[in-house]
Enzyme design. Structure first.
Site, short mmCIF file in Angstrom:
data_model
loop_
_atom_site.label_atom_id
_atom_site.label_comp_id
_atom_site.label_asym_id
_atom_site.label_seq_id
_atom_site.Cartn_x
_atom_site.Cartn_y
_atom_site.Cartn_z
N GLY A 277 0.82 -1.21 0.00
CA GLY A 277 0.00 0.00 0.00
C GLY A 277 0.85 1.26 0.00
N SER A 278 0.30 2.29 0.67
CA SER A 278 0.87 3.63 0.56
C SER A 278 2.32 3.75 1.04
CB SER A 278 0.01 4.61 1.33
OG SER A 278 -1.31 4.56 0.82
N MET A 279 2.81 2.81 1.86
CA MET A 279 4.22 2.88 2.27
C MET A 279 5.13 2.90 1.04
SD MET A 279 4.62 0.44 5.62
CE MET A 279 4.13 -1.08 4.82
#
Lengths: 571, 373
Positions: A277-279
């Site tokens: 995801g956004s990491m």
């Protein structure tokens, strides 16, 4: 004829006499040789049985050490020398059923000392026409004494060895476990089986039990708070690459690994691969900045969702406007990240992600390592979705080791679970420039001060990081609604990062306190926010005044937004 | 138990007063020890190969009665009949060995056994003593009858026997038969130069075997350098001796025997070491030494060349076989699989030894005044 007849007997008699004389002399010589041979045999017998008899038997010990009596398996200790695994000598109980006089009586007597055994099963075991059967491995000294007191003929003890893990489940996924015959079956116990069997001094891991304990305690609490099904966490020294803590929950008791749910044996950090995801936007920003495709003031239009073939890329609580590069991270804009990735291009993206170690199976000293799931075809749509962390699944270990490179100034170093000598920094490969790394560190700090990482902004430790809430893939390959993996990757202190902390909470449930949110910013960042102030003193990181002018200057990001609003703050 | 008057002139009575009862007693003690040790050593081996525990014990005891019958009845014979029996046996066994090579049962890469109506027979165990007596007769006749080519005939028979043994192949028997024949030639007074040539020939034979037979080479290598190969059997054997110590673990109490390959045959002496200890082992060595040396001593006053040569040959065979067995288990020489006479498991071996020692008893009987030749 007659003359001959007169002569021959005499002549013959003389010849016979002479032959007999020679024969007797030579027979004496033969006899002497025999006497000598028998004497030598007698002397050798005395030598072997009496004079060498006291020595250790040669055959098993010297000629073939592996067949010898099992040598004590070496200990495994943490970086400070605390025992993680050790071996105890025990007594194991076996029987020679042929010597058992009354199997029923013997079984009944044994049950009184070992009530966990089944009477019928035991009686069957003791009845067969065999000469060996195990009754029970690893008796306690008290049990051994009690069995001895029963005085059952045909029942014997065998010196045995049992692996003991004084910390129980605390580091179970790293240390692993052994089977009933002391063969390593998982973790370090398996990958260093030969070394450990060779005995010698203990094997020191990089794990610090104190940090391990904090990780486990806080992640457990964080999971409980949101009724999550699992959790994982790692703490890594960014300069040496040493894994100081690694927790995968639920975990298991290494003394009895098989009796439990096999899910507990699964190491989420190394074996599990997930869309992060956004990491992943950190990698996208890093590669865009380092390749020159973007700079700190670049802007990306996130005013409307991207429609490409049958997909729509939209933002979660989007701003609906043009965003600067820092804003893309602070607001975690999928549209912005997709466009940033597109600006760099597929080839640059692949090259950098490869250099960050995200496209091939990582190496670590334990056998439970998962390979990333890399798309077979890397089209434009893949470039965009991977830009915000979907369409490429990697293990948390890979995620964390990439961030380690950003945190230490741009160098990928091998991660290890073995203790390195003090000051030993393994050779690494530079993946991004020091300048890009510094920019990235500032951006990570910015996400914590101004963005989704606020709950981890513990005073004094200058935490930086990035949240990631990835929808989990269901069994059919589609995404599960409301089933997410909420993660937060962080480093501290951001002025000169020394440690990376990555925590994931699996399938958090909405709770009132979080206003129904299951995103990492609500679920995971508070956990990290509690971990860092507890481990920083152990790691020797002194708190600083985050409001000090020099700290603020070093962390300053001029993120003029597309709206033209200047500022160090988006409040 | 047996009480015969001196004046009893029946066959049995005469036998009792003329046979060497000391040697007979020593042989009986060995047979007794053999039963104890086969009980100790063979169950572990039998279980390892999936047989009933007392399979070997029963078989061996089954062979014991015929062996005793052979020993005693042969010892009743007079000198002439011993010679006749040996000649007949020799010819019969030559035929059997030819049959063995043509249609024998192959076990562990050698054809030594002949299956006869449910019995397996190893003819080489019988040709060995028979040949000793036949060659003694030839050598003696050669010395006593001028013009009779006794030595040449003996040489030819030796060549025939050795040839048949090499075809099986059975190196142990070749060594024993050659050593026996060499001893007979030596005692028969061949010139010392020839003795030297024989010694060199013997050495050359060993060196030749080293280069021709890989298993011989490997055994000699392992003897000279135990680390060069698997010395499990020898080391386990030595461990058995060490485990036994001075007094032994007691009959049936051994543990190393459980893992000792061939404990019931080629390594039974190690089982004796473990269970009966040093003192009993020395007693066994003394029994063999006594039987051989007492026989030799009696021959020093023997006036008959044939008897001298025959008894020498038979006793050299018997003694040398014991020496090789014991030296192998004690790692004094490269491992040579050889049974310990009267003690190791093996039906043919037991019967062959009984036949040979029966002839020794018959030939060493006091014959003063009997006028026998």
């Amino acid at each position: 004829m007659s003359m001959m007849g007169n002569n021959t007997p005499q002549k013959l008699e003389g010849a016979t006499k002479q032959a007999l004389e020679i024969g007797r002399t030579r027979l004496l010589m033969t006899g002497a040789i025999f006497l000598l041979a028998f004497t030598v045999i007698g002397a050798r017998l005395a030598d072997i049985t009496v004079f060498q008899g006291g020595a250790e038997p040669k055959n098993h010990a010297a000629a073939n050490p592996r067949n010898a009596w099992p040598t004590t398996r070496a200990d495994i200790v943490d970086r400070n020398g605390s025992l993680l695994a050790t071996s105890l000598v025990t007594a194991s109980l076996y029987a020679n059923p042929r010597q058992i006089l009354d199997s029923r009586d013997a079984a009944q007597k044994l049950i009184t000392v070992l009530p966990e055994l089944s009477l019928a099963e035991l009686q069957t075991k003791l009845t067969g026409n065999r000469s060996f059967t195990w009754i029970r491995r690893h008796l306690t000294p008290k049990q051994q004494y009690e069995v001895n007191r029963l005085g059952i003929p045909g029942v014997y003890f065998q010196r045995d060895e049992r692996r003991v893990y004084p910390q129980g489940p605390l580091a179970a996924h790293v240390v692993g476990f052994t089977g009933v015959d002391n063969d390593g079956l998982a973790g370090i116990e398996r990958s260093f089986d030969e070394v450990l069997k060779g005995g010698g001094r203990g094997l020191a891991l990089s794990i610090d039990l104190r940090i391990q304990h904090v990780l486990r305690q806080e992640i457990t609490a964080g999971m409980k708070r949101v009724n999550a099904i699992g959790g994982a966490g790692m703490v890594i020294d960014v300069h040496s690459g040493e894994m100081l803590g690694m927790v995968s929950l639920p975990d298991f008791d290494p003394h009895n690994p098989t009796s439990l749910d096999p899910k507990t044996l699964f190491n989420r950090n190394t074996l599990g691969v997930y869309e992060q995801g956004s990491m992943f936007k950190l990698f996208t920003a890093a590669l865009a900045l380092d390749s020159g495709a973007a700079n700190m003031t670049s802007t990306f239009d996130a005013s409307k969702p991207i429609k490409i073939s049958r997909f729509t890329i939209s933002d979660f609580q989007g701003k609906g406007r043009v965003l600067s590069l820092p804003e893309v991270l602070v607001y975690s804009s999928n549209i912005g990240a997709a466009k940033m990735a597109l600006a760099a291009g597929s080839e640059v993206q692949k090259k950098y992600l490869g250099a960050f170690g995200l496209l091939r199976k990582p190496t670590l000293e334990i056998p439970e390592i998962g390979a990333p799931m890399v798309p077979a075809q890397w089209k434009e749509i893949n470039t965009m979705t991977i830009g915000f962390g979907h369409g490429l699944a990697v293990s948390p270990l890979q995620m964390a080791s990439g961030i380690v490179a950003i945190a230490n100034g741009g160098v990928m170093r091998p991660i290890t679970v073995l203790k390195r000598a003090a000051g030993e920094h393994p050779q690494g490969n530079r993946v991004i420039s020091q300048r890009t790394a510094t920019d990235m560190q500032k951006l990570m700090r910015l996400v914590v001060t101004d963005g989704s990482g606020k709950n981890a902004n513990v005073p004094g430790y200058l935490v930086g990081g990035k949240t990631g809430t990835a929808e989990k893939v269901n069994e059919h390959g589609g995404y599960k609604r409301r089933a997410v993996l909420s993660s937060f990757v962080s480093a501290f202190p951001m002025t000169n990062p020394r440690y990376v902390v990555l925590v994931s909470i699996d399938e958090p449930q909405p709770i009132k306190e979080n206003f129904g949110y299951i995103t990492a910013g609500w679920v995971t960042t508070p956990v990290v926010g509690r971990i860092i102030p507890r481990i920083a003193p152990i790691l020797g990181v002194s708190p600083v005044d985050d409001q000090a002018a020099d700290v603020k200057a070093r962390m300053y990001v001029n993120y003029t937004s597309a709206k033209g609003r200047p500022g160090a703050s988006v409040e | 138990m047996i009480n015969f008057a001196r004046t009893d002139t029946s066959v049995i009575g005469r036998w009792w007063w003329t046979v060497d009862r000391w040697v007979l007693a020593a042989l009986m003690i060995l047979v007794g020890l053999g039963i104890v040790l086969i009980f100790a050593a063979s169950p572990a081996v039998a279980e390892r190969i999936g047989l009933d525990s007392f399979y070997f014990v029963r078989k061996q005891i089954g062979y014991l009665a015929p062996a005793l019958v052979i020993l005693l009845s042969v010892s009743l014979l007079n000198v002439r009949n011993v010679r006749r029996l040996a000649v007949v046996m020799f010819l019969l066994m030559v035929v059997c060995m030819v049959l063995t090579i043509l249609m024998g049962v192959e076990i562990k890469g050698a054809r030594r056994w002949l299956s006869l109506a449910g019995f397996t027979l190893q003819p080489s165990e019988f040709i060995k003593p028979a040949f000793a007596v036949v060659s003694a007769w030839m050598l003696a006749s050669g010395r006593m009858t001028s013009g009779f080519p006794g030595r040449t005939i003996a040489m030819a028979l030796y060549g025939l026997t050795i040839g048949l043994l090499l075809l099986q192949p059975d190196m142990g028997m070749v060594v024993l038969t050659s050593a026996m024949f060499a001893a007979q030639l030596f005692v028969a007074g061949i010139p010392m130069a020839l003795v030297a040539i024989m010694a060199i020939g013997g050495l050359a034979g060993i060196v030749g075997a080293y280069f021709v037979f890989p298993h011989v080479a490997s055994r000699i290598d392992r003897f000279l350098d135990p680390s060069s190969g698997d010395s499990y059997q020898v080391n386990t054997g030595l461990e058995a001796f060490m485990n036994g110590g001075l007094f032994g673990r007691g009959p049936g109490e051994g543990t190393v025997k459980e893992i000792l390959p061939d404990a019931h045959a080629d390594f039974i002496f190690a089982v004796a070491g473990e269970e009966l200890g040093l003192i009993a082992c020395l007693f066994i060595v003394a029994l063999f030494a006594f039987i051989v040396l007492r026989g030799f001593t009696r021959m020093l006053s023997e006036g008959n060349l044939f008897i001298l040569f025959a008894v020498t040959g038979l006793l050299v065979q018997f003694g040398l076989q014991a020496i090789i067995h014991m030296s192998s288990t004690l790692h004094l020489m490269p491992t040579k699989g050889m049974t310990l006479p009267l003690i190791s498991y093996g039906g043919s071996s037991l019967l062959g030894i009984a036949f040979g020692m029966g002839m020794v008893l018959a030939l060493t009987r006091s014959r003063a005044g009997l006028g026998e030749v």
